[in-house]
Design a protein around this motif. Structure first.
Motif, mmCIF file in Angstrom:
data_model
loop_
_atom_site.group_PDB
_atom_site.id
_atom_site.type_symbol
_atom_site.label_atom_id
_atom_site.label_comp_id
_atom_site.label_asym_id
_atom_site.label_seq_id
_atom_site.Cartn_x
_atom_site.Cartn_y
_atom_site.Cartn_z
ATOM 1 N N THR A 51 0.831 -1.209 0.000
ATOM 2 C CA THR A 51 0.000 0.000 0.000
ATOM 3 C C THR A 51 0.860 1.251 0.000
ATOM 4 O O THR A 51 0.538 2.237 -0.674
ATOM 5 C CB THR A 51 -0.933 -0.001 1.221
ATOM 6 N N PHE A 56 -4.346 7.146 -6.201
ATOM 7 C CA PHE A 56 -2.919 6.819 -6.270
ATOM 8 C C PHE A 56 -2.193 8.127 -5.947
ATOM 9 O O PHE A 56 -2.277 9.093 -6.701
ATOM 10 C CB PHE A 56 -2.539 6.328 -7.677
ATOM 11 N N THR A 88 -3.270 3.839 -2.876
ATOM 12 C CA THR A 88 -1.860 3.454 -2.904
ATOM 13 C C THR A 88 -1.029 4.720 -2.769
ATOM 14 O O THR A 88 -1.355 5.752 -3.369
ATOM 15 C CB THR A 88 -1.509 2.753 -4.229
ATOM 16 N N ASP A 128 2.951 -4.055 5.141
ATOM 17 C CA ASP A 128 2.394 -3.376 3.969
ATOM 18 C C ASP A 128 3.097 -2.059 3.644
ATOM 19 O O ASP A 128 2.564 -1.233 2.911
ATOM 20 C CB ASP A 128 0.885 -3.145 4.131
#
Length: 365
Positions: free
Chosen positions: A158, A260, A286, A318
């Motif tokens: 992530t 993103f 992300t 992550d």
């Protein structure tokens, strides 16, 4: 002669013979070998050896211990056994790339040679065919092993930190992954941000309105977008909010879902700004954070948030940290040499001079 063996090697038939120089015991000799690589008819030899034998010359320079002769659709090798084996692997990988319909360049061959001779865990053909997206006939893909690790980390985590010197593709590849995610509808928008800090300059002393002052700091992000999206589409996407390019200060108080998000030049954030940015993460999003910890332009006494964050988040699930080096520079080759020269210079300087240089830089910033 020694033993002979024949077999198939990634689409090119290979025949080998091993021999040692006469009159010398094995311990004192360099093993010699011969091999024959047959290029399948589907691949014209010019695609393998290059226009004017450009690609062949690249291979010859890298393996001086082997005589390479091209005859028809065959490549004959004679020389040092280790190098002959590496050339066999190399051509197997290059033929695998050609089978995908992609062409070869001297740069691609050089990077493949480096991977083959250093024994990496990634095949050159996997690297050279790891396409991210195609825009206006240009295919964007990682060009080095560390770049591929960086791209893979973005796919798997992530939050990804890409740390390394200028020219290593940190920002460019991150923007490419963002555009790919938008086109495939994995996310609904792209958010690109930078701290409004540059070497030796303060916004208050620059001419123009606030927007005019900030725009130059964000220009590299616009440039990357223009390489990947049709220019006439970008204004529409920005007007609709699908793409946002803004200073880091504009991120405060927000939660960014299904986005993103890229923070560029993160070495110029304070620890507090870094925490603020990371906690903007929303569901389905992300984050990629890029920067070069050797190029900090913060005022005197301000610690870089990028230098601190790895100590804080190391081991957190992550979250991934990927480091790139001068070997990953994909600009002009001279850029890589310049980065290496500065690294050697800094390593040789006495600690007192390093500290003085840092104080002088901070005084001028």
């Amino acid at each position: 002669m020694g033993t002979a063996a024949t077999g198939e090697y990634d689409g090119g038939a290979v025949q080998r013979r091993h021999q040692d120089p006469p009159g010398l015991p094995m311990s004192q000799s360099t093993a010699q070998a011969q091999a024959r690589i047959v290029v399948p008819p589907a691949h014209p030899m010019v695609t393998v050896v290059g226009s004017g034998d450009e690609l062949l010359r690249t291979v010859e320079r890298a393996f001086p211990g082997v005589d390479i002769l091209v005859r028809g659709n065959e490549i004959l090798l004679d020389g040092d056994a280790t190098q002959v084996g590496q050339i066999e692997v190399l051509y197997g990988e290059l033929l695998a790339v050609l089978r995908t319909g992609q062409g070869l360049s001297p740069d691609a061959v050089e990077r493949s040679i480096s991977m083959v001779t250093t024994g990496t865990d990634v095949k050159p053909s996997d690297l050279l065919t790891a396409n991210i997206l195609t825009s206006r006939g240009k295919t964007l893909r990682p060009k080095t092993l560390n770049q591929k690790r960086y791209v893979d980390a973005i796919d798997r985590h992530t939050i990804t930190f890409g740390i390394g010197p200028a020219g290593t593709g940190k920002t460019y590849l991150a923007v490419a992954k963002a555009v790919q995610a938008l086109q495939s509808k994995q996310i609904n928008r792209i958010v690109l941000t930078r701290p409004a800090v540059e070497a030796g300059e303060r916004l208050g002393f620059l001419p123009g309105t606030l927007s005019e002052k900030i725009d130059p700091y964000l220009r590299p992000l616009y440039d990357a977008l223009h390489d990947m999206i049709e220019p006439d589409k970008i204004p529409r996407l920005m007007t609709s909010g699908t793409i946002e390019v803004a200073p880091l200060a504009y991120m405060r108080g927000r939660t960014l879902n299904d986005a993103f998000i890229i923070l560029d030049e993160a070495q110029n954030t304070s620890p507090e700004q870094m925490k603020m940015f990371l906690t903007r993460l929303g569901f389905g999003s992300t984050m990629v954070v890029t920067g070069d910890v050797t190029q900090v332009d913060l005022p005197s006494g301000t610690e870089s948030g990028l230098r601190v964050v790895e100590k804080i988040l190391n081991g957190v699930e992550d979250v991934s940290f990927v480091r790139l080096t001068s070997h990953d520079v994909v600009r002009h080759k001279l850029v890589g040499r310049i980065v290496e020269a500065y690294e050697r210079f800094d390593a040789q300087r006495p600690p007192a001079l390093k500290a003085k240089g840092k104080r002088d830089h901070e005084r001028n910033s």
